[in-house]
Motif scaffolding. Structure first.
Motif, mmCIF file in Angstrom:
data_model
loop_
_atom_site.group_PDB
_atom_site.id
_atom_site.type_symbol
_atom_site.label_atom_id
_atom_site.label_comp_id
_atom_site.label_asym_id
_atom_site.label_seq_id
_atom_site.Cartn_x
_atom_site.Cartn_y
_atom_site.Cartn_z
ATOM 1 N N ARG A 136 80.469 46.164 34.874
ATOM 2 C CA ARG A 136 80.061 44.772 35.085
ATOM 3 C C ARG A 136 79.022 44.319 34.060
ATOM 4 O O ARG A 136 79.061 43.188 33.567
ATOM 5 C CB ARG A 136 79.526 44.602 36.508
ATOM 6 C CG ARG A 136 79.194 43.175 36.862
ATOM 7 C CD ARG A 136 78.848 43.064 38.353
ATOM 8 N NE ARG A 136 78.618 41.698 38.741
ATOM 9 C CZ ARG A 136 77.410 41.150 38.872
ATOM 10 N NH1 ARG A 136 76.333 41.872 38.665
ATOM 11 N NH2 ARG A 136 77.287 39.888 39.230
ATOM 12 N N SER A 137 78.082 45.174 33.724
ATOM 13 C CA SER A 137 77.028 44.821 32.761
ATOM 14 C C SER A 137 77.606 44.428 31.406
ATOM 15 O O SER A 137 77.046 43.577 30.723
ATOM 16 C CB SER A 137 76.051 45.982 32.584
ATOM 17 O OG SER A 137 75.382 46.242 33.793
ATOM 18 N N SER A 138 78.712 45.033 31.034
ATOM 19 C CA SER A 138 79.333 44.723 29.738
ATOM 20 C C SER A 138 79.744 43.264 29.638
ATOM 21 O O SER A 138 79.713 42.677 28.560
ATOM 22 C CB SER A 138 80.557 45.610 29.501
ATOM 23 O OG SER A 138 80.186 46.955 29.402
ATOM 24 N N THR A 139 80.135 42.663 30.772
ATOM 25 C CA THR A 139 80.538 41.263 30.736
ATOM 26 C C THR A 139 79.349 40.374 30.368
ATOM 27 O O THR A 139 79.492 39.422 29.610
ATOM 28 C CB THR A 139 81.137 40.805 32.082
ATOM 29 O OG1 THR A 139 80.177 40.971 33.113
ATOM 30 C CG2 THR A 139 82.406 41.558 32.415
ATOM 31 N N PHE A 140 78.169 40.725 30.889
ATOM 32 C CA PHE A 140 76.973 39.927 30.596
ATOM 33 C C PHE A 140 76.491 40.147 29.162
ATOM 34 O O PHE A 140 76.020 39.216 28.516
ATOM 35 C CB PHE A 140 75.874 40.233 31.613
ATOM 36 C CG PHE A 140 76.246 39.808 33.000
ATOM 37 C CD1 PHE A 140 76.225 38.463 33.359
ATOM 38 C CD2 PHE A 140 76.666 40.734 33.939
ATOM 39 C CE1 PHE A 140 76.603 38.052 34.633
ATOM 40 C CE2 PHE A 140 77.029 40.341 35.216
ATOM 41 C CZ PHE A 140 77.007 39.002 35.561
ATOM 42 N N PHE A 141 76.629 41.373 28.667
ATOM 43 C CA PHE A 141 76.259 41.639 27.271
ATOM 44 C C PHE A 141 77.157 40.846 26.322
ATOM 45 O O PHE A 141 76.686 40.259 25.349
ATOM 46 C CB PHE A 141 76.333 43.129 26.948
ATOM 47 C CG PHE A 141 75.259 43.948 27.590
ATOM 48 C CD1 PHE A 141 73.913 43.628 27.438
ATOM 49 C CD2 PHE A 141 75.580 45.048 28.364
ATOM 50 C CE1 PHE A 141 72.915 44.379 28.041
ATOM 51 C CE2 PHE A 141 74.595 45.811 28.970
ATOM 52 C CZ PHE A 141 73.261 45.475 28.809
ATOM 53 N N LYS A 142 78.457 40.821 26.612
ATOM 54 C CA LYS A 142 79.397 40.075 25.762
ATOM 55 C C LYS A 142 79.097 38.582 25.814
ATOM 56 O O LYS A 142 79.109 37.895 24.790
ATOM 57 C CB LYS A 142 80.842 40.354 26.201
ATOM 58 C CG LYS A 142 81.882 39.553 25.457
ATOM 59 C CD LYS A 142 81.921 39.862 23.975
ATOM 60 C CE LYS A 142 83.062 39.115 23.299
ATOM 61 N NZ LYS A 142 82.901 39.093 21.846
ATOM 62 N N ALA A 143 78.810 38.067 27.005
ATOM 63 C CA ALA A 143 78.479 36.645 27.134
ATOM 64 C C ALA A 143 77.232 36.309 26.322
ATOM 65 O O ALA A 143 77.198 35.303 25.609
ATOM 66 C CB ALA A 143 78.279 36.276 28.599
ATOM 67 N N ALA A 144 76.218 37.152 26.422
ATOM 68 C CA ALA A 144 74.986 36.916 25.665
ATOM 69 C C ALA A 144 75.255 36.976 24.163
ATOM 70 O O ALA A 144 74.736 36.163 23.396
ATOM 71 C CB ALA A 144 73.927 37.940 26.060
ATOM 72 N N GLU A 145 76.087 37.916 23.757
ATOM 73 C CA GLU A 145 76.452 38.055 22.343
ATOM 74 C C GLU A 145 77.124 36.778 21.828
ATOM 75 O O GLU A 145 76.947 36.386 20.677
ATOM 76 C CB GLU A 145 77.410 39.240 22.204
ATOM 77 C CG GLU A 145 77.830 39.581 20.811
ATOM 78 C CD GLU A 145 78.752 40.794 20.824
ATOM 79 O OE1 GLU A 145 79.979 40.604 20.978
ATOM 80 O OE2 GLU A 145 78.252 41.917 20.701
ATOM 81 N N ASP A 146 77.908 36.128 22.693
ATOM 82 C CA ASP A 146 78.625 34.899 22.329
ATOM 83 C C ASP A 146 77.848 33.630 22.703
ATOM 84 O O ASP A 146 78.399 32.535 22.666
ATOM 85 C CB ASP A 146 79.990 34.869 23.012
ATOM 86 C CG ASP A 146 80.939 35.925 22.476
ATOM 87 O OD1 ASP A 146 80.627 36.561 21.448
ATOM 88 O OD2 ASP A 146 82.006 36.118 23.088
ATOM 89 N N ASP A 147 76.564 33.792 23.082
ATOM 90 C CA ASP A 147 75.702 32.666 23.478
ATOM 91 C C ASP A 147 76.299 31.832 24.613
ATOM 92 O O ASP A 147 76.250 30.600 24.605
ATOM 93 C CB ASP A 147 75.395 31.752 22.281
ATOM 94 C CG ASP A 147 74.551 32.448 21.233
ATOM 95 O OD1 ASP A 147 73.650 33.222 21.624
ATOM 96 O OD2 ASP A 147 74.798 32.243 20.035
#
Length: 85
Positions: A67-78
């Motif tokens: 689940r944490s990976s989804t938030f990291f990817k979202a943050a990476e894509d602003d």
């Protein structure tokens, strides 16, 4: 004199693009749902908990078992994230 209520009307296309490029949503998925949203994904063990990140318009961005990976990817894509239950 009768007053008519003013309604802001959005076309389906306009509604679909609200938040595009700014907002994404995270949701838990069952393995049987994966092929519909991520047709290139391999067959997945039905016991595995999966998480998906989608653009505001429903465009699939990421499928993961973390689940944490989804938030990291979202943050990476602003992208600002919301969870869908």
């Amino acid at each position: 004199m009768l007053l008519k209520e003013a309604h802001a009307l959005l076309t389906p296309s306009q509604l679909a693009h609200i938040g595009a490029g700014e907002v994404a949503y995270v949701r838990k998925m069952r393995s049987e749902e994966v092929s519909r949203c991520f047709p290139e994904a391999p067959v997945i063990d039905p016991q595995l908990d999966l998480w998906a990140l989608f653009g505001a318009d429903g465009t699939p961005i990421l499928l993961t078992d973390n689940r944490s990976s989804t938030f990291f990817k979202a943050a990476e894509d602003d992208l600002k994230t919301i969870s869908v239950h």
